[in-house]
Motif scaffolding. Structure first.
Motif, PDB file in Angstrom:
ATOM      1  N   GLN A 187       0.707  -1.328   0.045  1.00  0.00           N
ATOM      2  CA  GLN A 187       0.098   0.077   0.093  1.00  0.00           C
ATOM      3  C   GLN A 187       0.850   1.278  -0.097  1.00  0.00           C
ATOM      4  N   GLN A 233      -5.358   1.469   4.212  1.00  0.00           N
ATOM      5  CA  GLN A 233      -6.570   0.731   4.198  1.00  0.00           C
ATOM      6  C   GLN A 233      -6.769  -0.373   5.078  1.00  0.00           C
ATOM      7  N   ARG A 243      -8.530  -3.723   3.967  1.00  0.00           N
ATOM      8  CA  ARG A 243      -7.678  -4.493   2.937  1.00  0.00           C
ATOM      9  C   ARG A 243      -6.624  -5.056   3.691  1.00  0.00           C
ATOM     10  N   TYR A 272      -8.517 -11.870  -3.473  1.00  0.00           N
ATOM     11  CA  TYR A 272      -8.221 -10.451  -3.517  1.00  0.00           C
ATOM     12  C   TYR A 272      -9.184  -9.917  -4.373  1.00  0.00           C
ATOM     13  N   GLY A 273      -9.629 -10.430  -5.540  1.00  0.00           N
ATOM     14  CA  GLY A 273     -10.678  -9.996  -6.204  1.00  0.00           C
ATOM     15  C   GLY A 273     -12.081 -10.028  -5.763  1.00  0.00           C
ATOM     16  N   GLU A 313     -11.272  -6.913  -2.881  1.00  0.00           N
ATOM     17  CA  GLU A 313     -11.812  -5.842  -3.667  1.00  0.00           C
ATOM     18  C   GLU A 313     -13.408  -5.796  -3.642  1.00  0.00           C
ATOM     19  N   ARG A 338     -15.318  -7.527  -5.961  1.00  0.00           N
ATOM     20  CA  ARG A 338     -15.803  -7.459  -7.263  1.00  0.00           C
ATOM     21  C   ARG A 338     -16.749  -8.641  -7.551  1.00  0.00           C
ATOM     22  N   ASN A 390       0.070  -7.763  -5.277  1.00  0.00           N
ATOM     23  CA  ASN A 390      -0.523  -6.490  -4.687  1.00  0.00           C
ATOM     24  C   ASN A 390      -0.524  -5.355  -5.769  1.00  0.00           C
ATOM     25  N   ALA A 425      -3.284  -3.682  -8.279  1.00  0.00           N
ATOM     26  CA  ALA A 425      -3.525  -2.281  -8.155  1.00  0.00           C
ATOM     27  C   ALA A 425      -3.351  -1.659  -9.564  1.00  0.00           C
ATOM     28  N   ILE A 437      -6.285  -2.592 -11.643  1.00  0.00           N
ATOM     29  CA  ILE A 437      -7.375  -1.610 -11.299  1.00  0.00           C
ATOM     30  C   ILE A 437      -7.166  -0.310 -11.807  1.00  0.00           C
ATOM     31  N   SER A 477      -9.723   1.589 -14.524  1.00  0.00           N
ATOM     32  CA  SER A 477     -10.424   2.744 -14.171  1.00  0.00           C
ATOM     33  C   SER A 477     -10.247   3.741 -15.356  1.00  0.00           C
TER      34      SER A 477
END
Length: 189
Positions: free
Chosen positions: A40, A49, A52, A112-113, A117, A119, A175, A179, A182, A186
């Protein structure tokens, strides 16, 4: 300081001897949390976070530590009676890399997903389909060396600790890869 470290090491070994599964689970959870905090910070977050971080710790505690504990016990049984040496070590590395390595990478990506996250399964499935081969190929460049050292030089009771320590670095990579993926998604949305 070295006296304190020696005492801590002895206390750890006592716990490992008395409660191997619990000790490995806790150790893996703590190391997973540390790796997530590092990931992070490297990725530039101003404030950790916490949710997380705790979910990654849970992964280490509930999955990685116990899985490693039972896997290494199984490997010890599978190869029991075989002469120690480079040939047996090579066989262990090959078995691990063809079975556990892909499985663990898939499990981490799914966890993780879906969990970290939050998702939907379809998005996670697409991401795994897109990134898994690259991650696994990278893993096969890195983990066989780690596995070789682990089987060749580590006693059975320390293999999970060694692998979890190295996995902390690997988890930073995963990780950061997640990131970046993602961030890319985005920008394209």
């Amino acid at each position: 300081m070295s006296e304190v470290a020696a005492m801590a090491g002895q206390a750890y070994m006592r716990q490992l001897s008395k409660h191997p599964l619990r000790t490995k689970a806790i150790t893996s959870g703590v190391l997973a949390g540390c790796s997530d905090a590092v990931a992070q910070k490297i990725s530039g977050v101003k404030r950790l976070q916490l949710r997380r971080l705790l979910l990654i710790m849970l992964y280490g505690f509930a999955y990685a530590g116990p899985f490693g504990h039972f896997f290494h016990k199984l490997m010890d049984k599978i190869f029991k009676g075989q002469k120690k040496g480079k040939e047996t070590t090579a066989k262990k590395v090959i078995v691990e890399q063809l079975t556990v390595s892909p499985w663990n990478n898939m499990m981490f990506m799914m966890y993780y997903g879906l969990v970290v996250e939050g998702r939907p399964f379809g998005q996670v499935k697409s991401k795994v389909k897109k990134d898994f081969a690259n991650i696994q190929l990278t893993a096969w460049k890195f983990w066989p060396i780690v596995s070789w050292i682990n089987y060749e030089y580590m006693p059975l009771q320390l293999r999970v600790l060694f692998a979890s320590s190295v996995a902390s670095c690997w988890a930073v990579f995963l990780n950061l890869k997640a990131a970046r993926s993602i961030a890319g998604a985005s920008k394209n949305a």
